[in-house]
Every structure is written in C-alpha cells, then in structure tokens.
Design a protein around this motif. Sequence first.
Motif, mmCIF file in Angstrom:
data_model
loop_
_atom_site.group_PDB
_atom_site.id
_atom_site.type_symbol
_atom_site.label_atom_id
_atom_site.label_comp_id
_atom_site.label_asym_id
_atom_site.label_seq_id
_atom_site.Cartn_x
_atom_site.Cartn_y
_atom_site.Cartn_z
ATOM 1 N N ASN A 190 -91.873 73.171 4.057
ATOM 2 C CA ASN A 190 -93.001 72.828 4.916
ATOM 3 C C ASN A 190 -93.727 71.578 4.442
ATOM 4 O O ASN A 190 -94.224 70.791 5.250
ATOM 5 C CB ASN A 190 -93.978 74.001 4.989
ATOM 6 N N ASP A 194 -94.505 68.408 6.682
ATOM 7 C CA ASP A 194 -95.881 67.940 6.882
ATOM 8 C C ASP A 194 -95.985 66.435 6.666
ATOM 9 O O ASP A 194 -96.661 65.726 7.424
ATOM 10 C CB ASP A 194 -96.825 68.658 5.916
ATOM 11 N N THR A 198 -97.008 63.742 9.541
ATOM 12 C CA THR A 198 -98.175 62.868 9.356
ATOM 13 C C THR A 198 -97.791 61.406 9.478
ATOM 14 O O THR A 198 -98.475 60.629 10.173
ATOM 15 C CB THR A 198 -98.816 63.133 7.979
#
Length: 406
Positions: A190, A194, A198
Amino acid sequence: MSPPPRIVLVTGKGGVGKTTTAAALAVESARAGRRTLVMSTDVAHSLGDALEIDLRTSPSWEQTVEVERRLHAQAVGSRTSVAADWATMRDYLLTVLGSFGVDPVVAEELTALPGADEISALLTLGHHATSGAWDVVVVDCAPTAETLRLLALPELLGWHLDRLLPTQRRLLTAMRPAAAAAAGLPMPGNAVLDVLTTWRAHMADVRSLLTSERASVRIVLTPENVVIAEARRILTSLSLHGYAVDAVVVNRVIPVDDDPWRSAWNAAQSAGLATIVESFHGTPVLVAPYLAGEPTGPDALADLAGRTDALDGELPPLDAPVRGGGLRVEPDGEEFVLLLPLPLARSGDVDLARRGDDLVVDVGGVRRVIALPSVLRRCIVKNAGVRAGELRVRFVRDEEVWPRGR
C-alpha cells in the motif's frame, strides 16, 4: 481562494542570456506592483549572481530569499520529501531485483532516483502555484534540451504511472499472495501504491497548470544562425507537448553607429533578425540591446527591461490570458480529425505510430505519447500530414468495434 499566478518559463540555448532575461522580467513585474517570485531550475544557478544576492539551493519548498519589496527568489534542488517518497519505491525495486538475483551493489546503482531535480522543480512550482502568495512566478529554466525534458515529464511520468497503478486496488490487496505466487515476484504494498497515486495527482495538476491560459514559455536567443536554428526546433517541440510560447526575446542586439566594426556586426544581426521575424511569425519578437556593461542587480535589470522593445507584434500584458493552441479533436462527417499545432514542422519531419489507445508522435527525434480521447480509441488512422503549421491526423471508425449506424 486566490487565482493561480501567471507563470512564465524562460529558456534558451546556453549562453544567450536567459537568466538575465528572466531576472529582468521578474524585477519589472515586482516594481509594477505584483508579488513576484523568480525560480531557478538550472543546475548552474546563476540567478543569484544576476540579482546580486546569495541564493543557495533552498532546503524546502517554502524557503525563498527576499530581493526587494514584492520580489523573492529561489534556487530549486532535490528535496528531502522527494527522496523520502522515492525511498519507498526504491525499497520495493530492490526487493524485485533481489528476487532476480541481481547483485545488491548493482541493484543500488539501478535504483538511484532518476530525474530528481526535474521532479523537485515541478513539485516546487506546483506548491507556489497553489500557495496564494504570488501574482507572478518567473522560472529561469535550464538550457533548451533540459527544459524540454522538464516540460515533457508531467505527461510522460503520468503516462507511466497510469500503467503502474492497478485499476482495482482492493482486488490487488485481496489477491496479493496469489498474485505474487503466480508472478514469482513480490507485489507492491500500500505504501508503494500511495506514492504512485500521489505523484500521479501532482503531475496531473502541474501539467494542467502549465498548459492553461495562465502559463507560457519565452524563448531567448541571439541573432546568430546556430542559435536561431535551435530556437526554431524548441518552438516546434514545445508545441508538440502542448505548451504556448508567448514571446521571443532577441538578446544582445548591437545598435547602429559610425564605428565600422559595430556596423558590420549590426548588418549581420539584421539578417538574423529578419529570419527570426519570419520564423516566429505570429509570436511577438522583443529586442534587448547589447549593453556596455553586464546588467547585474535589480536597478540594472530594471533598466534592461525598460530598454527591451517590440520588434514585431505586441506583447500582451502579464495579466492577459495566454493564447493557447493545444491538442483538439474535431468531427468531420463520420470521421474525426485530431489537430495539434506544430509550427515550422513539415510532414516529412513527423513519424506516427498507433499503440493500442495511444498515438506516438515523433518530430525530429522528440517524442510525445498521446493518450487518445475515448472517441478515437475505437477508430483507426486514415491519413496524417502537416498543413499550415498544424498536424492533422484523420481517424475513421473501426467497423469491427463500431458498426455503422450504431
């Protein structure tokens, strides 16, 4: 919420005076009452020398140096936040390479952060554009080749991240053990997803900002044949990637006088100026004189800005929207035409290739991968060519996936 600032990116062949031009524009803007930031993304960082201030690479996005009232400056380098994000990606890549038996030392070299300065510059620019602190941001860019890589990065990195990001994140999370066993490779966690998500969002925002009516590029050159040739190429390349050029600044133009040596130079430059006006027809051409001394410090830079005159066309005020001309699609009966401005290009300069839902356009070795709009994904290319400074690619419906009358 404050509107985004007006952004002007200044570039040109090394040694033509682009840093001085960017600094002069920033001083002029600030003294006209605008809150102005001038940023340097050039690794040489000579902006501080032009402004006569100590301008060291900033350790954070927010840190700028006050030059005078309403004028701040910043030199951009790799940021700790970029390196921290990359550390997450790097750890995953090292695990993948280790599963292939790659020597750890070699793996370390292979996972060095690519394009750190460019990514940092884009993220810093995005931060300032949304901070509400500035009316104008002037970017002193690196020489043209590096600038083109910088400006191509948001779309290119976004394209790659779209393919790295799983479309069904929850499904990947649920099936990670089975997927890892089937592929024989560790699946991204994860934290990795992420970071990718982003960065994808940041690149999309920066790309949208730099192709908006609030942003433009100014090309600085001198009236010499080699420099003019490179400026012509960069104009085409910038247009290929969807960036607007709002002016061309011709630097170090020698005034006419009675001295035979200077008169000879002026005559040679006159021919170059005529070529520039012809090449950049439709784009304002500004001329800055060759001064007796090097313009350093805010007062000298303001004087240079005041002595820069329009040779051809009229430069709109900074507050005016930038005249854009990016990619668009127009229907033509049952067919569609994709249009992309490519000034100074010829049909023989352009290579096209269709790869799935993408169109790869190569102009003189500069490539752009265009994610096709949904309406064109079920179409095939009928023909293509450059006419009146514009690439025109005609698409027809693929009857196998889009039957007539559907």
